[in-house]
Design an enzyme around this catalytic site. Sequence first.
Site, PDB file in Angstrom:
ATOM      1  N   ARG A 162      -3.536   3.037   3.632  1.00 20.57           N
ATOM      2  CA  ARG A 162      -3.720   4.183   2.789  1.00 20.57           C
ATOM      3  C   ARG A 162      -3.226   5.471   3.382  1.00 20.57           C
ATOM      4  O   ARG A 162      -3.224   5.593   4.563  1.00 20.57           O
ATOM      5  CB  ARG A 162      -4.781   4.226   2.153  1.00 20.57           C
ATOM      6  CG  ARG A 162      -5.377   3.172   1.464  1.00 20.57           C
ATOM      7  CD  ARG A 162      -6.986   3.411   0.666  1.00 20.57           C
ATOM      8  NE  ARG A 162      -7.594   2.324  -0.149  1.00 20.57           N
ATOM      9  CZ  ARG A 162      -8.237   1.505   0.688  1.00 20.57           C
ATOM     10  NH1 ARG A 162      -8.670   1.422   2.002  1.00 20.57           N
ATOM     11  NH2 ARG A 162      -8.831   0.620  -0.110  1.00 20.57           N
ATOM     12  N   LYS A 186     -12.032   3.951   2.104  1.00 22.65           N
ATOM     13  CA  LYS A 186     -12.710   4.458   1.154  1.00 22.65           C
ATOM     14  C   LYS A 186     -14.315   4.135   1.318  1.00 22.65           C
ATOM     15  O   LYS A 186     -14.498   2.940   1.685  1.00 22.65           O
ATOM     16  CB  LYS A 186     -12.241   3.916  -0.228  1.00 22.65           C
ATOM     17  CG  LYS A 186     -10.906   4.238  -0.606  1.00 22.65           C
ATOM     18  CD  LYS A 186     -10.591   3.797  -1.914  1.00 22.65           C
ATOM     19  CE  LYS A 186      -9.143   4.265  -2.750  1.00 22.65           C
ATOM     20  NZ  LYS A 186      -8.912   3.934  -3.962  1.00 22.65           N
ATOM     21  N   HIS A 255       2.210   4.459  -0.579  1.00 25.00           N
ATOM     22  CA  HIS A 255       1.464   3.202  -1.293  1.00 25.00           C
ATOM     23  C   HIS A 255       2.659   1.996  -1.515  1.00 25.00           C
ATOM     24  O   HIS A 255       2.347   0.851  -1.586  1.00 25.00           O
ATOM     25  CB  HIS A 255       1.150   3.731  -2.686  1.00 25.00           C
ATOM     26  CG  HIS A 255      -0.528   3.145  -2.878  1.00 25.00           C
ATOM     27  ND1 HIS A 255      -1.227   3.467  -1.973  1.00 25.00           N
ATOM     28  CD2 HIS A 255      -0.858   2.618  -3.747  1.00 25.00           C
ATOM     29  CE1 HIS A 255      -2.459   3.062  -2.405  1.00 25.00           C
ATOM     30  NE2 HIS A 255      -2.321   2.402  -3.394  1.00 25.00           N
ATOM     31  N   ARG A 258       2.498   0.090   1.449  1.00 25.40           N
ATOM     32  CA  ARG A 258       1.221  -0.794   1.333  1.00 25.40           C
ATOM     33  C   ARG A 258       1.200  -1.822   0.635  1.00 25.40           C
ATOM     34  O   ARG A 258       1.050  -2.861   0.802  1.00 25.40           O
ATOM     35  CB  ARG A 258       0.152   0.197   1.008  1.00 25.40           C
ATOM     36  CG  ARG A 258      -1.373  -0.489   0.761  1.00 25.40           C
ATOM     37  CD  ARG A 258      -2.263   0.617   0.788  1.00 25.40           C
ATOM     38  NE  ARG A 258      -3.490   0.129  -0.013  1.00 25.40           N
ATOM     39  CZ  ARG A 258      -4.604  -0.344   0.528  1.00 25.40           C
ATOM     40  NH1 ARG A 258      -4.524  -0.375   1.883  1.00 25.40           N
ATOM     41  NH2 ARG A 258      -5.846  -0.771  -0.082  1.00 25.40           N
ATOM     42  N   HIS A 281     -10.209  -3.756   0.489  1.00 28.81           N
ATOM     43  CA  HIS A 281     -10.647  -3.629  -0.856  1.00 28.81           C
ATOM     44  C   HIS A 281     -11.977  -4.348  -0.923  1.00 28.81           C
ATOM     45  O   HIS A 281     -12.282  -5.308  -0.402  1.00 28.81           O
ATOM     46  CB  HIS A 281      -9.949  -4.504  -1.720  1.00 28.81           C
ATOM     47  CG  HIS A 281      -8.531  -3.960  -1.875  1.00 28.81           C
ATOM     48  ND1 HIS A 281      -7.344  -4.793  -2.308  1.00 28.81           N
ATOM     49  CD2 HIS A 281      -7.835  -2.745  -2.182  1.00 28.81           C
ATOM     50  CE1 HIS A 281      -6.125  -4.101  -2.807  1.00 28.81           C
ATOM     51  NE2 HIS A 281      -6.498  -2.984  -2.202  1.00 28.81           N
ATOM     52  N   TYR A 290      -1.871  -8.734  -6.553  1.00 29.62           N
ATOM     53  CA  TYR A 290      -0.562  -9.260  -5.607  1.00 29.62           C
ATOM     54  C   TYR A 290      -0.447 -10.653  -5.936  1.00 29.62           C
ATOM     55  O   TYR A 290       0.633 -11.264  -5.411  1.00 29.62           O
ATOM     56  CB  TYR A 290      -0.991  -9.026  -4.216  1.00 29.62           C
ATOM     57  CG  TYR A 290      -1.135  -7.566  -3.676  1.00 29.62           C
ATOM     58  CD1 TYR A 290       0.051  -6.728  -3.923  1.00 29.62           C
ATOM     59  CD2 TYR A 290      -2.321  -6.999  -3.498  1.00 29.62           C
ATOM     60  CE1 TYR A 290      -0.023  -5.433  -3.635  1.00 29.62           C
ATOM     61  CE2 TYR A 290      -2.367  -5.549  -3.582  1.00 29.62           C
ATOM     62  CZ  TYR A 290      -1.393  -4.771  -3.458  1.00 29.62           C
ATOM     63  OH  TYR A 290      -1.158  -3.542  -3.579  1.00 29.62           O
TER      64      TYR A 290
END
Length: 320
Positions: A162, A186, A255, A258, A281, A290
């Site tokens: 990210r 995150k 992004h 990514r 994630h 995806y």
Amino acid sequence: MPKHPDEPTVPRAQDIALIERFIAHLTHERRLSEHTARAYRHDLLQIATWLAAQDQREVRSIERLDEAGIRRYTAWRHRQGVSGQTLQRELSSLRGFYRWLVRENQALANPAVGIRAPKSPRTLPHTLDADQLGALLEPVDDDPLGIRDTAMVELFYSSGLRLAELVSLDLGDLDLSEGELGVIGKGSKGRRVPVGRKARAAIERWLAVRPTLANRDERALFVSLRGGRIHPRTVEKRLERWALERGAGQHLHPHLLRHSFATHLLESSGDLRAVQELLGHANIGTTQIYTHLDFQHLAQVYDQAHPRARKKGSKPDEQP
């Protein structure tokens, strides 16, 4: 009485103060990124602004907003044409805000818990194919900024980072001998990701010229022209310029790289769990988008190659 249409609406001072206390909690206690905290602030101020514009008899502090009020706000945003994804994010911000209020004994319950945003069609992220990326990365830069930008692009694509993760990298996070990188994602969750051969070579070129730009004792892996840690917006602008100079013909942003990383990896391996781990994630449902991209690719192959899929009289592009 309702506000005059021409009168600008601003959130009430006590609501702004309360929101800023919550943002301080996110940044100092939960250690969330500046980007995440900014998104929370934007969402909560949006709701506080709407609240301040309501009929004066119904105006109340944001901390006293009830479930019915949140549903009215959600319906108003939906009528404005706001996507379900954006509404879901705003509701998520509200849920986090009220969790904190309950913890601080400023609210008895979380009124946003049971509210869900209307569903909107899921849009698939745009990607570049491997050949397009290879063509973009082929030219070699000689100036320090160009070398830095190439290293950033290679690292975005090699490791699926990210934007916030890349700009927060320190020199000590990188282990080129092992081809690994320590990343804080995150929620301050750490993970280790591999760094590919091409990215390692690009980073080594950057490290050789980095001392010409970096301030003394600066720990950041990527620095700006002023010598300090590079700013996220600077990275975005430099990637736009980098792609333009190479005739990319489209907007290049972190992004996109990514998404391309995840899609190409899934197409090659089929290992959804591994892709989830590499992307950082928390929920595999986020990674599953995806699989839709991968299916689109497979469907195109099927349409071109399968005897029952081809139109009568057409031939496959290539015989086995």
